[in-house]
Design an enzyme around this catalytic site. Structure first.
Site, PDB file in Angstrom:
ATOM      1  N   ASN A  61      -6.448  -8.104  -6.502  1.00 39.97           N
ATOM      2  CA  ASN A  61      -5.835  -9.343  -6.034  1.00 39.97           C
ATOM      3  C   ASN A  61      -4.560  -9.055  -5.244  1.00 39.97           C
ATOM      4  O   ASN A  61      -4.522  -9.185  -4.029  1.00 39.97           O
ATOM      5  CB  ASN A  61      -5.562 -10.269  -7.211  1.00 39.97           C
ATOM      6  CG  ASN A  61      -5.061 -11.655  -6.799  1.00 39.97           C
ATOM      7  OD1 ASN A  61      -4.910 -12.546  -7.615  1.00 39.97           O
ATOM      8  ND2 ASN A  61      -4.821 -11.894  -5.509  1.00 39.97           N
ATOM      9  N   THR A  62      -3.519  -8.607  -5.945  1.00 36.78           N
ATOM     10  CA  THR A  62      -2.204  -8.466  -5.325  1.00 36.78           C
ATOM     11  C   THR A  62      -2.235  -7.584  -4.081  1.00 36.78           C
ATOM     12  O   THR A  62      -1.649  -7.942  -3.045  1.00 36.78           O
ATOM     13  CB  THR A  62      -1.203  -7.890  -6.335  1.00 36.78           C
ATOM     14  OG1 THR A  62      -1.101  -8.773  -7.452  1.00 36.78           O
ATOM     15  CG2 THR A  62       0.171  -7.714  -5.704  1.00 36.78           C
ATOM     16  N   LYS A 110     -13.260 -14.701 -17.759  1.00 42.87           N
ATOM     17  CA  LYS A 110     -12.401 -13.515 -17.830  1.00 42.87           C
ATOM     18  C   LYS A 110     -11.335 -13.807 -18.883  1.00 42.87           C
ATOM     19  O   LYS A 110     -10.503 -14.699 -18.709  1.00 42.87           O
ATOM     20  CB  LYS A 110     -11.752 -13.207 -16.485  1.00 42.87           C
ATOM     21  CG  LYS A 110     -10.879 -11.951 -16.539  1.00 42.87           C
ATOM     22  CD  LYS A 110     -10.107 -11.740 -15.258  1.00 42.87           C
ATOM     23  CE  LYS A 110      -9.186 -10.527 -15.407  1.00 42.87           C
ATOM     24  NZ  LYS A 110      -8.228 -10.412 -14.276  1.00 42.87           N
ATOM     25  N   ALA A 125      -6.434  -4.549 -12.369  1.00 47.23           N
ATOM     26  CA  ALA A 125      -4.965  -4.558 -12.368  1.00 47.23           C
ATOM     27  C   ALA A 125      -4.373  -3.231 -11.932  1.00 47.23           C
ATOM     28  O   ALA A 125      -4.780  -2.163 -12.386  1.00 47.23           O
ATOM     29  CB  ALA A 125      -4.394  -4.943 -13.727  1.00 47.23           C
ATOM     30  N   GLY A 126      -3.406  -3.333 -11.035  1.00 43.63           N
ATOM     31  CA  GLY A 126      -2.613  -2.178 -10.640  1.00 43.63           C
ATOM     32  C   GLY A 126      -3.101  -1.420  -9.431  1.00 43.63           C
ATOM     33  O   GLY A 126      -2.386  -0.551  -8.913  1.00 43.63           O
ATOM     34  N   GLY A 159      -0.167  -6.318 -10.923  1.00 41.14           N
ATOM     35  CA  GLY A 159       0.631  -6.561  -9.735  1.00 41.14           C
ATOM     36  C   GLY A 159       1.541  -5.438  -9.293  1.00 41.14           C
ATOM     37  O   GLY A 159       2.317  -5.617  -8.355  1.00 41.14           O
TER      38      GLY A 159
END
Length: 258
Positions: free
Chosen positions: A208-209, A99, A186-187, A160
């Site tokens: 993830n977050t 990645k 992301a996001g 995040g």
């Protein structure tokens, strides 16, 4: 027919990719990964024991036959550093998957499009399966296709932030034009965001977050798993057209007026 996602030489039945950072403990992270059903797990090279993989808590619990490890180059500042990090990753993790993340700005962590394109060209020429993390830029996505990327990973919102599909209009263009898998990365902050991404036609999402910082990460991982399944099923079933006018679902609706 089984609905699979192909990236490089591997096929995936799960369209939820998960990250491994920010969890309250390694044990919770591992339980969350299992609950997610993910078959693609990202890990920042700087977070693992580079000298002795066997001692790393996370890596010793991942079945490489069923789960693809996706090392990322988070923390590098330019193409040169990214290529070096990828080459180290190949030696340590024994995988060509990488990645590609190049974000020199520490405040907003926005990916550098020029350096990302340079690194993609170099890494693809060396046989890497390159998944570049980028801004939601349709033009850049086409250039990355030509450079040899195996997928594109445009952001839904800054890393995040949990803000969801802020870049939705641009993502729709990317999905329409791309001949590569499109992975929204992301996001994404809620299972509904992931479901909407799959409904739009995205091939997968990376989260993830939103899982790691949830009150119950394991339960949230399962919620994202189900949301991704629902979104993909809705896309394959073909959503009904949108109308600004009311449209009765039954011709008998107006019978009281007759």
């Amino acid at each position: 027919m089984e609905d699979v996602l192909k990236i490089g030489p591997r096929s995936f039945t799960s369209r939820l990719f998960v990250g491994t950072g920010k969890f309250p403990s390694p044990e919770v992270m591992l339980q969350s990964v299992l609950a997610s059903g993910s078959e693609m797990i990202t890990v920042a090279m700087k977070r693992v024991n580079m000298m002795n993989e066997a001692t790393d808590v996370m890596l010793t619990h991942i079945n490489r036959d069923h789960v693809q490890l996706l090392p990322n180059t988070s923390g590098v500042r330019n193409a040169k550093e990214a290529v070096l990090a990828a080459e180290m990753s190949r030696e340590i993790f024994h995988t060509d998957f990488i990645k590609l993340e190049i974000h020199p700005d520490p405040k907003y962590l926005m990916p550098d499009p020029i350096e990302t394109l340079k690194a993609t060209e170099k890494l693809a020429s060396e046989g890497f399966i390159v998944l570049p993390y980028i801004q939601a830029d349709p033009v850049l996505c086409k250039l990355l296709e030509e450079a040899g990327a195996s997928a594109v990973m445009p952001l839904g919102a800054p890393i995040g932030t949990n803000r969801g599909l802020v870049t939705k209009d641009l993502l729709e263009i990317i999905i329409e034009q791309s001949t590569l898998p499109v992975i929204i990365d992301a996001g994404l902050g809620a299972p509904s965001h992931a479901s909407q991404a799959l409904e739009m036609g995205a091939d997968a999402v990376l989260v993830n977050t939103a899982i790691a910082v949830a009150g119950n990460p394991v339960e949230m991982a399962e919620a994202f798993k189900l949301a991704v399944i629902a979104g993909r099923k809705a896309f394959l079933a073909k959503l009904g057209s949108v109308s600004r006018m009311a449209n009765a679902s039954s011709p008998l609706t107006a019978f009281l007026d007759q």
